[in-house]
Structures are given as C-alpha cells and as structure tokens.
Write an enzyme that holds these catalytic residues in place. Structure first.
Site, PDB file in Angstrom:
ATOM      1  CG  HIS A 101       0.580   6.765   5.588  1.00 62.15           C
ATOM      2  ND1 HIS A 101       1.751   7.262   6.118  1.00 62.15           N
ATOM      3  CD2 HIS A 101       0.808   5.448   5.345  1.00 62.15           C
ATOM      4  CE1 HIS A 101       2.648   6.273   6.200  1.00 62.15           C
ATOM      5  NE2 HIS A 101       2.095   5.157   5.747  1.00 62.15           N
ATOM      6  CD  GLN A 105       3.518   5.738   2.597  1.00 65.96           C
ATOM      7  OE1 GLN A 105       2.498   5.206   2.161  1.00 65.96           O
ATOM      8  NE2 GLN A 105       4.532   5.034   3.064  1.00 65.96           N
ATOM      9  CB  CYS A 126       5.650   2.121   7.028  1.00 68.46           C
ATOM     10  SG  CYS A 126       5.065   3.629   6.252  1.00 68.46           S
ATOM     11  CG  LEU A 127       6.595   1.119   0.831  1.00 67.16           C
ATOM     12  CD1 LEU A 127       5.918   1.461  -0.486  1.00 67.16           C
ATOM     13  CD2 LEU A 127       7.704   0.098   0.612  1.00 67.16           C
ATOM     14  N   GLY A 129       0.828  -1.198   0.000  1.00 66.83           N
ATOM     15  CA  GLY A 129       0.000   0.000   0.000  1.00 66.83           C
ATOM     16  C   GLY A 129       0.861   1.245   0.000  1.00 66.83           C
ATOM     17  CG  HIS A 182      -0.268   1.246   7.413  1.00 67.66           C
ATOM     18  ND1 HIS A 182       0.742   0.744   8.204  1.00 67.66           N
ATOM     19  CD2 HIS A 182       0.349   2.086   6.534  1.00 67.66           C
ATOM     20  CE1 HIS A 182       1.893   1.268   7.832  1.00 67.66           C
ATOM     21  NE2 HIS A 182       1.686   2.076   6.808  1.00 67.66           N
ATOM     22  CD  GLU A 183      -1.089   2.381   2.923  1.00 72.59           C
ATOM     23  OE1 GLU A 183      -0.656   3.543   2.826  1.00 72.59           O
ATOM     24  OE2 GLU A 183      -0.350   1.395   3.072  1.00 72.59           O
TER      25      GLU A 183
HETATM   26 ZN   LIG Z   1       2.921   3.282   5.644  1.00 72.44          ZN
END
Ligand SMILES: [Zn+2]
Length: 169
Positions: free
Chosen positions: A138, A50, A92-93, A45, A134-135
C-alpha cells in the site's frame, strides 16, 4: 478519531508515500487514529494511504478473536528479503467485500521503526508475513488486485463498477 477510508479506484491509493523523518507527536497521533479506524472497520491491517495520509505508516493486529488484542505500529516498514511461497485469501478495507487468493512470500525479513524511534529487524512467516507484504505494498501504491491475473482483476473491477452504479460499494 476514526478516519474516512479511501476506496478503490481513488487515485490516492496509487501514490508512493513519503518516509517519516522524525517520530513526532503528529506521527504518533496519526498512528493512534489509524489504529482506531482499523479496529472500527474492523480489519487486521491499515496503511496510511488508505486514510489519505502521505506517510510510510502501518498499523496491524493479527490476533484471533478469542485472543487479547496486540496492536503493532510500524513506521517506515521495509521488506528486505523474501523466501518461499504461500497462497491465501486476502481482502482490503479499500475494496470492501472483494476477496481473492493472492500469492505471497512465505517468509520475510523486514525492518521498521517503533514509536520510540528505535529500529527493529525481524522475521515473519505465514499470516504475519502476508499482512506485512500487503500493507507495505500500500505504501508504494500497490493493491492486492495487482497481484492477480488480468482476468481475475478485470472481474473484480467490473463488479466494483457495477456495485458503485447500484450504490452498493
Ligand atoms: Zn489493503
């Protein structure tokens, strides 16, 4: 186009993003670039902040490696209801190489707008529910480390600081 991924502790990740008012060509292009960036990383995701985009956009693909890919694009996603509890490991990226067990709701009801501008109301459980929570976090400047105990969060922050000083982050 593959976009640069913003990493913690960059302040961009802490900003609350703006809702999309019209599903324009520009928004569709942003979603395509986000998807390309997510698959390239690779990740399950990716949320707009991000990659430095100040819009409520999410792309995700939670299919397993041996399944055909199924890309999902969510515009203005919003979680409306939460039920139950699940604990599972998250990464997480924007915090590459860092993982921790995070407590989330097991079931959610959520809504979003698709690429055609149509609104959908859906339910999700398990991994799908986890990734969406999670997304969407963000989009409000919330990271998975915020869900941990102070001790665990400080440990991760310290490790990242050390990794930055070693040029390994
Ligand atoms: Zn993340």
């Amino acid at each position: 186009m593959i976009l640069d991924i913003v990493k913690f502790p960059d302040k961009t990740l802490r900003k609350k993003t703006k809702p999309v008012e019209k599903v324009s060509d520009d928004i569709l292009e942003k979603l395509n670039n986000m998807a390309e960036t997510m698959y390239n990383a690779p990740g399950v995701g990716l949320a707009a902040p991000q990659v430095g985009i100040d819009k409520r956009l999410v792309v995700m693909d939670i299919t397993a490696e041996d399944e055909p890919p199924k890309l999902e694009k969510l515009i203005n996603p919003e979680v409306l209801e939460y039920e139950g509890e699940q604990t599972g490991e998250e990464g997480c990226l924007s915090l590459p190489g860092e993982y921790a067990d995070v407590k989330r709701a097991e079931w959610i009801r959520y809504k979003y707008i698709d690429e055609n501008g149509d609104e959908h109301l859906q339910e999700a459980t398990g991994l799908r529910a986890r990734v969406i929570q999670h997304e969407v976090d963000h989009l409000d400047g919330i990271l998975f480390i915020d869900k941990l105990s102070t001790m665990k969060r400080d440990m991760i922050k310290k490790r990242i600081k050390k990794r930055i000083s070693q040029g390994d982050y």
